[in-house]
Write an enzyme that holds these catalytic residues in place. Structure first.
Site, PDB file in Angstrom:
ATOM      1  N   GLY A  41     123.416 -36.456 -49.467  1.00 22.01           N
ATOM      2  CA  GLY A  41     123.877 -36.883 -50.774  1.00 22.01           C
ATOM      3  C   GLY A  41     123.143 -38.126 -51.257  1.00 22.01           C
ATOM      4  O   GLY A  41     122.659 -38.189 -52.393  1.00 22.01           O
ATOM      5  N   ALA A  42     123.060 -39.127 -50.382  1.00 21.89           N
ATOM      6  CA  ALA A  42     122.373 -40.363 -50.743  1.00 21.89           C
ATOM      7  C   ALA A  42     120.892 -40.110 -51.025  1.00 21.89           C
ATOM      8  O   ALA A  42     120.331 -40.626 -51.996  1.00 21.89           O
ATOM      9  CB  ALA A  42     122.526 -41.393 -49.623  1.00 21.89           C
ATOM     10  N   ASN A  43     120.248 -39.303 -50.184  1.00 17.81           N
ATOM     11  CA  ASN A  43     118.826 -39.003 -50.388  1.00 17.81           C
ATOM     12  C   ASN A  43     118.587 -38.376 -51.765  1.00 17.81           C
ATOM     13  O   ASN A  43     117.663 -38.754 -52.499  1.00 17.81           O
ATOM     14  CB  ASN A  43     118.323 -38.022 -49.324  1.00 17.81           C
ATOM     15  CG  ASN A  43     118.313 -38.607 -47.936  1.00 17.81           C
ATOM     16  OD1 ASN A  43     118.376 -39.814 -47.758  1.00 17.81           O
ATOM     17  ND2 ASN A  43     118.242 -37.735 -46.936  1.00 17.81           N
ATOM     18  N   ASN A 181     116.128 -23.705 -47.609  1.00 20.82           N
ATOM     19  CA  ASN A 181     114.872 -23.382 -46.926  1.00 20.82           C
ATOM     20  C   ASN A 181     115.000 -22.036 -46.229  1.00 20.82           C
ATOM     21  O   ASN A 181     116.044 -21.374 -46.305  1.00 20.82           O
ATOM     22  CB  ASN A 181     114.466 -24.503 -45.957  1.00 20.82           C
ATOM     23  CG  ASN A 181     115.463 -24.701 -44.817  1.00 20.82           C
ATOM     24  OD1 ASN A 181     116.219 -23.797 -44.462  1.00 20.82           O
ATOM     25  ND2 ASN A 181     115.473 -25.890 -44.237  1.00 20.82           N
ATOM     26  N   THR A 218     112.577 -23.267 -50.513  1.00 18.80           N
ATOM     27  CA  THR A 218     111.503 -24.213 -50.216  1.00 18.80           C
ATOM     28  C   THR A 218     110.784 -23.762 -48.949  1.00 18.80           C
ATOM     29  O   THR A 218     111.417 -23.456 -47.937  1.00 18.80           O
ATOM     30  CB  THR A 218     112.050 -25.637 -50.046  1.00 18.80           C
ATOM     31  OG1 THR A 218     113.072 -25.646 -49.038  1.00 18.80           O
ATOM     32  CG2 THR A 218     112.655 -26.140 -51.358  1.00 18.80           C
ATOM     33  N   GLY A 220     108.057 -25.471 -47.395  1.00 20.56           N
ATOM     34  CA  GLY A 220     107.212 -26.515 -46.825  1.00 20.56           C
ATOM     35  C   GLY A 220     105.863 -26.581 -47.520  1.00 20.56           C
ATOM     36  O   GLY A 220     105.767 -26.546 -48.746  1.00 20.56           O
ATOM     37  N   ASP A 250     115.565 -32.867 -49.585  1.00 19.14           N
ATOM     38  CA  ASP A 250     116.449 -33.637 -50.451  1.00 19.14           C
ATOM     39  C   ASP A 250     115.681 -34.212 -51.635  1.00 19.14           C
ATOM     40  O   ASP A 250     116.206 -34.284 -52.757  1.00 19.14           O
ATOM     41  CB  ASP A 250     117.108 -34.776 -49.670  1.00 19.14           C
ATOM     42  CG  ASP A 250     118.031 -34.275 -48.580  1.00 19.14           C
ATOM     43  OD1 ASP A 250     118.578 -33.157 -48.744  1.00 19.14           O
ATOM     44  OD2 ASP A 250     118.214 -34.970 -47.576  1.00 19.14           O
ATOM     45  N   ASN A 274     108.117 -30.180 -56.601  1.00 17.92           N
ATOM     46  CA  ASN A 274     107.169 -29.861 -55.541  1.00 17.92           C
ATOM     47  C   ASN A 274     106.226 -31.040 -55.315  1.00 17.92           C
ATOM     48  O   ASN A 274     105.925 -31.419 -54.171  1.00 17.92           O
ATOM     49  CB  ASN A 274     106.382 -28.613 -55.945  1.00 17.92           C
ATOM     50  CG  ASN A 274     105.794 -27.865 -54.782  1.00 17.92           C
ATOM     51  OD1 ASN A 274     106.397 -27.786 -53.725  1.00 17.92           O
ATOM     52  ND2 ASN A 274     104.615 -27.310 -54.972  1.00 17.92           N
TER      53      ASN A 274
END
Length: 311
Positions: A41-43, A181, A218, A220, A250, A274
């Site tokens: 959440g913070a990220n 992911n 996602t 990578g 995140d 991205n």
């Protein structure tokens, strides 16, 4: 411009670096121990706020030393903490992370995050044009309550179902944009997936979760695959030297939310997110590695990859 509201976890990441990950029952010598503000959440809130979008975080902290450090850090990143409660009798969320060759393993101890309830997420006033974001590091009933209110207000809902766990259809039906992911996609669909699989295989799995929502997978360094109205769109990745992948997903979520709140079309928002994530992986730490709008603009102007295409 809309606002971004993130209901989610706030952790202190305790990071150990080593040449390789230990096997089960094995001890290996580490190189360093580092402390970084984190929590999904913070990220995600920091990623959005550093891109210049008004961002509010909803969650809980313990009344320990980590809680004070985390509150000070998030305030410095311009994240609105009006709806982050200090909770007596419990510790702040903590993640124990091992990094070796840019790959990580993570053990999360929820602490105060596990006490986020429906009253907490009902406190902020969400409006049409806003974006409501959550992940699976707070109780699922609280996420459902948050999304129900957001949907009723006409806001866009984004769910990052990580770490992967089973969720009922009622919760997933409240989601406009699902970002996950390949591991999480495989778990939620009961499909065995590998990073080397063709994009079309991920698109096929994502269709099981589509049902009226946008699904973003996602991948990578391979980029991101989005399924929009049952049509797959592939945004190629960017070739960079990864130092620490913690927080990259995140960063993508927060950046995408920021662009949707700004009214950007989905394709542009995906390319922007991205690019933001490609900057994040070149730095150590989760929340501290989130880029600014100026940094993302510089990357987009100097090394723009090909436009999104069908896989």
């Amino acid at each position: 411009m809309g606002r971004v509201f993130v209901a989610g976890s706030i952790n202190m990441d305790v990071v150990a670096t080593a040449e390789r990950h230990p096997k089960v029952g094995e001890t290996v010598a580490g190189e360093a121990v580092l402390y970084f503000p984190g929590g999904k959440g913070a990220n995600q809130a920091v990623a959005s706020a550093k891109l210049g979008i008004p961002t509010t975080l909803v969650g809980r902290l313990g009344t320990d030393a980590f809680g004070k450090e985390l509150r000070a850090f998030l305030t410095a990143q311009a994240v609105d903490l009006s709806f982050v409660k200090d909770t007596d009798g419990t510790h702040s969320g903590t993640a124990i992370i091992t990094i070796a060759n840019a790959d990580n393993t993570i053990v999360v101890v929820p602490g105060a995050n596990g006490l986020v309830d429906a009253d907490d997420v009902a406190a902020p006033v969400v409006a049409k044009g806003d974006v409501a974001v959550s992940q699976f590091e707070i109780p699922l009933p609280s996420i459902a309550a948050f999304f129900r209110r957001a949907r009723a207000a006409g806001a866009t809902t984004i769910l990052n179902p990580a770490p992967a766990k089973q969720a009922d259809k009622a919760l997933l039906d409240l989601v406009d944009v699902l970002i996950l992911n390949e591991t999480e996609l495989g778990f939620l669909t009961g499909t065995e997936l590998r990073d080397s699989d063709a994009p079309s295989r991920f698109a096929e799995a994502a269709r099981a979760l589509g049902q009226g929502k946008i699904v973003c997978v996602t991948l990578g360094k391979r980029g991101v695959l989005a399924l929009v109205d049952d049509r797959p769109l592939l945004v190629p990745g960017r070739e960079v030297k990864a130092v620490d992948t913690t927080g990259a997903g995140d960063c993508f979520v927060g950046a995408l939310a920021s662009q949707l709140a700004s009214g950007k079309p989905l394709g542009d928002a995906l390319a922007y997110a991205n690019a933001a994530a490609s900057i994040c992986v070149q730095r150590m730490g989760a929340a501290p590695s989130m880029p600014t709008a100026e940094e993302v603009s510089a990357v987009l102007s100097t090394s723009r990859p090909g436009e999104g295409r069908d896989p």
